[in-house]
Design a protein around this motif. Structure first.
Motif, PDB file in Angstrom:
ATOM      1  N   TYR A   2       0.834  -1.195   0.000  1.00  0.00           N
ATOM      2  CA  TYR A   2       0.000   0.000   0.000  1.00  0.00           C
ATOM      3  C   TYR A   2       0.869   1.245   0.000  1.00  0.00           C
ATOM      4  CZ  TYR A   2      -3.748  -3.152   1.445  1.00  0.00           C
ATOM      5  OH  TYR A   2      -4.657  -4.169   1.503  1.00  0.00           O
ATOM      6  N   GLU A   3       0.251   2.333  -0.411  1.00  0.00           N
ATOM      7  CA  GLU A   3       0.898   3.635  -0.378  1.00  0.00           C
ATOM      8  C   GLU A   3      -0.133   4.609   0.191  1.00  0.00           C
ATOM      9  OE1 GLU A   3       3.508   5.372  -3.694  1.00  0.00           O
ATOM     10  OE2 GLU A   3       1.502   6.149  -4.112  1.00  0.00           O
ATOM     11  N   THR A   4       0.260   5.371   1.169  1.00  0.00           N
ATOM     12  CA  THR A   4      -0.648   6.362   1.731  1.00  0.00           C
ATOM     13  C   THR A   4       0.043   7.723   1.761  1.00  0.00           C
ATOM     14  OG1 THR A   4      -2.160   6.838   3.564  1.00  0.00           O
ATOM     15  CG2 THR A   4      -0.045   5.950   4.166  1.00  0.00           C
ATOM     16  N   VAL A   5      -0.727   8.735   1.401  1.00  0.00           N
ATOM     17  CA  VAL A   5      -0.266  10.117   1.477  1.00  0.00           C
ATOM     18  C   VAL A   5      -1.232  10.839   2.390  1.00  0.00           C
ATOM     19  CG1 VAL A   5       0.128  12.260   0.210  1.00  0.00           C
ATOM     20  CG2 VAL A   5       0.706  10.084  -0.840  1.00  0.00           C
ATOM     21  N   PHE A   6      -0.690  11.547   3.363  1.00  0.00           N
ATOM     22  CA  PHE A   6      -1.568  12.341   4.215  1.00  0.00           C
ATOM     23  C   PHE A   6      -1.008  13.738   4.377  1.00  0.00           C
ATOM     24  CE2 PHE A   6       1.133   9.716   6.887  1.00  0.00           C
ATOM     25  CZ  PHE A   6       1.565  10.547   7.914  1.00  0.00           C
ATOM     26  N   ILE A   7      -1.924  14.667   4.614  1.00  0.00           N
ATOM     27  CA  ILE A   7      -1.568  16.081   4.734  1.00  0.00           C
ATOM     28  C   ILE A   7      -1.841  16.515   6.164  1.00  0.00           C
ATOM     29  CG2 ILE A   7      -1.963  18.401   3.859  1.00  0.00           C
ATOM     30  CD1 ILE A   7      -3.208  17.098   1.371  1.00  0.00           C
ATOM     31  N   MET A  55       3.927   7.339   2.776  1.00  0.00           N
ATOM     32  CA  MET A  55       4.396   6.091   3.382  1.00  0.00           C
ATOM     33  C   MET A  55       4.041   4.941   2.466  1.00  0.00           C
ATOM     34  SD  MET A  55       3.584   6.077   7.420  1.00  0.00           S
ATOM     35  CE  MET A  55       4.403   7.152   8.531  1.00  0.00           C
ATOM     36  N   GLU A  56       5.017   4.086   2.199  1.00  0.00           N
ATOM     37  CA  GLU A  56       4.785   2.844   1.471  1.00  0.00           C
ATOM     38  C   GLU A  56       4.998   1.711   2.458  1.00  0.00           C
ATOM     39  OE1 GLU A  56       6.872   2.326  -2.296  1.00  0.00           O
ATOM     40  OE2 GLU A  56       7.170   4.504  -2.316  1.00  0.00           O
ATOM     41  N   PHE A  57       4.083   0.748   2.448  1.00  0.00           N
ATOM     42  CA  PHE A  57       4.194  -0.341   3.411  1.00  0.00           C
ATOM     43  C   PHE A  57       3.484  -1.584   2.909  1.00  0.00           C
ATOM     44  CE2 PHE A  57       0.617   2.367   4.381  1.00  0.00           C
ATOM     45  CZ  PHE A  57      -0.442   1.494   4.607  1.00  0.00           C
ATOM     46  N   THR A  66      -5.191   6.359   0.791  1.00  0.00           N
ATOM     47  CA  THR A  66      -4.448   5.111   0.815  1.00  0.00           C
ATOM     48  C   THR A  66      -4.854   4.296  -0.397  1.00  0.00           C
ATOM     49  OG1 THR A  66      -4.430   5.122   3.227  1.00  0.00           O
ATOM     50  CG2 THR A  66      -3.937   3.027   2.155  1.00  0.00           C
ATOM     51  N   ILE A  67      -3.872   3.805  -1.132  1.00  0.00           N
ATOM     52  CA  ILE A  67      -4.161   2.969  -2.293  1.00  0.00           C
ATOM     53  C   ILE A  67      -3.414   1.651  -2.184  1.00  0.00           C
ATOM     54  CG2 ILE A  67      -4.597   4.907  -3.849  1.00  0.00           C
ATOM     55  CD1 ILE A  67      -1.801   4.278  -5.056  1.00  0.00           C
ATOM     56  N   LYS A  72       1.043  -4.711  -9.062  1.00  0.00           N
ATOM     57  CA  LYS A  72       2.399  -5.202  -9.304  1.00  0.00           C
ATOM     58  C   LYS A  72       3.259  -4.158 -10.028  1.00  0.00           C
ATOM     59  CE  LYS A  72       3.145  -8.173 -12.644  1.00  0.00           C
ATOM     60  NZ  LYS A  72       3.245  -9.388 -13.470  1.00  0.00           N
ATOM     61  N   TYR A  73       2.713  -3.545 -11.068  1.00  0.00           N
ATOM     62  CA  TYR A  73       3.489  -2.594 -11.861  1.00  0.00           C
ATOM     63  C   TYR A  73       3.733  -1.289 -11.100  1.00  0.00           C
ATOM     64  CZ  TYR A  73       2.419  -5.953 -15.465  1.00  0.00           C
ATOM     65  OH  TYR A  73       2.308  -7.116 -16.167  1.00  0.00           O
ATOM     66  N   ALA A  74       2.781  -0.869 -10.299  1.00  0.00           N
ATOM     67  CA  ALA A  74       2.962   0.333  -9.484  1.00  0.00           C
ATOM     68  C   ALA A  74       4.044   0.102  -8.438  1.00  0.00           C
ATOM     69  CB  ALA A  74       1.652   0.729  -8.814  1.00  0.00           C
ATOM     70  N   ALA A  75       4.070  -1.086  -7.851  1.00  0.00           N
ATOM     71  CA  ALA A  75       5.091  -1.413  -6.855  1.00  0.00           C
ATOM     72  C   ALA A  75       6.480  -1.445  -7.497  1.00  0.00           C
ATOM     73  CB  ALA A  75       4.771  -2.756  -6.198  1.00  0.00           C
ATOM     74  N   GLU A  76       6.567  -1.998  -8.721  1.00  0.00           N
ATOM     75  CA  GLU A  76       7.850  -2.020  -9.430  1.00  0.00           C
ATOM     76  C   GLU A  76       8.322  -0.602  -9.745  1.00  0.00           C
ATOM     77  OE1 GLU A  76       7.301  -4.450 -12.889  1.00  0.00           O
ATOM     78  OE2 GLU A  76       7.046  -6.283 -11.710  1.00  0.00           O
TER      79      GLU A  76
END
Length: 113
Positions: free
Chosen positions: A4-9, A63-65, A90-91, A95-99
């Protein structure tokens, strides 16, 4: 486990210590629930596209986790409860986004060397 990837403000009225404390809080929520943090970036104070709660700027954090899907619900509940957080997204990374994210991190680390 999914990636997952989350961006917060965060609100711009925070001091550096308060901002770091908030980031540590969310990092702790993830690690306490078994998530593995891959990458964390502080994008700094940026201008918002539109005013949120009468604020025109905010601190952006990425954050990527890797985590189980149940962890996301816990994390987002805590985002909603914290008044320091203006917005979050949070998304689940395919597979391609992680690469791509891994290539981006590697290129960034090469430029810093």
């Amino acid at each position: 486990m999914n990636q997952y990837e989350t961006v917060f403000i965060l609100t711009p009225v925070l001091s550096d210590d308060q901002m770091k404390e908030a980031v540590n809080k969310f990092r702790g929520i993830l690690t306490d629930n078994g998530a593995e943090i891959i990458n964390e970036e502080n994008w700094g104070l940026k201008k918002l596209a539109y005013a949120i709660e009468k604020k025109s700027t905010g601190f952006y954090i990425l954050m990527e986790f890797k985590a189980q899907p149940e962890v996301i619900k816990t994390l987002e509940v805590n985002f909603r409860r914290d008044e320091k957080v203006l917005r979050f997204l949070t998304i689940k990374m395919e597979k391609y986004a992680a690469e791509y994210a891994e290539k981006r991190r590697n290129n960034k680390s090469k430029k810093e060397d």
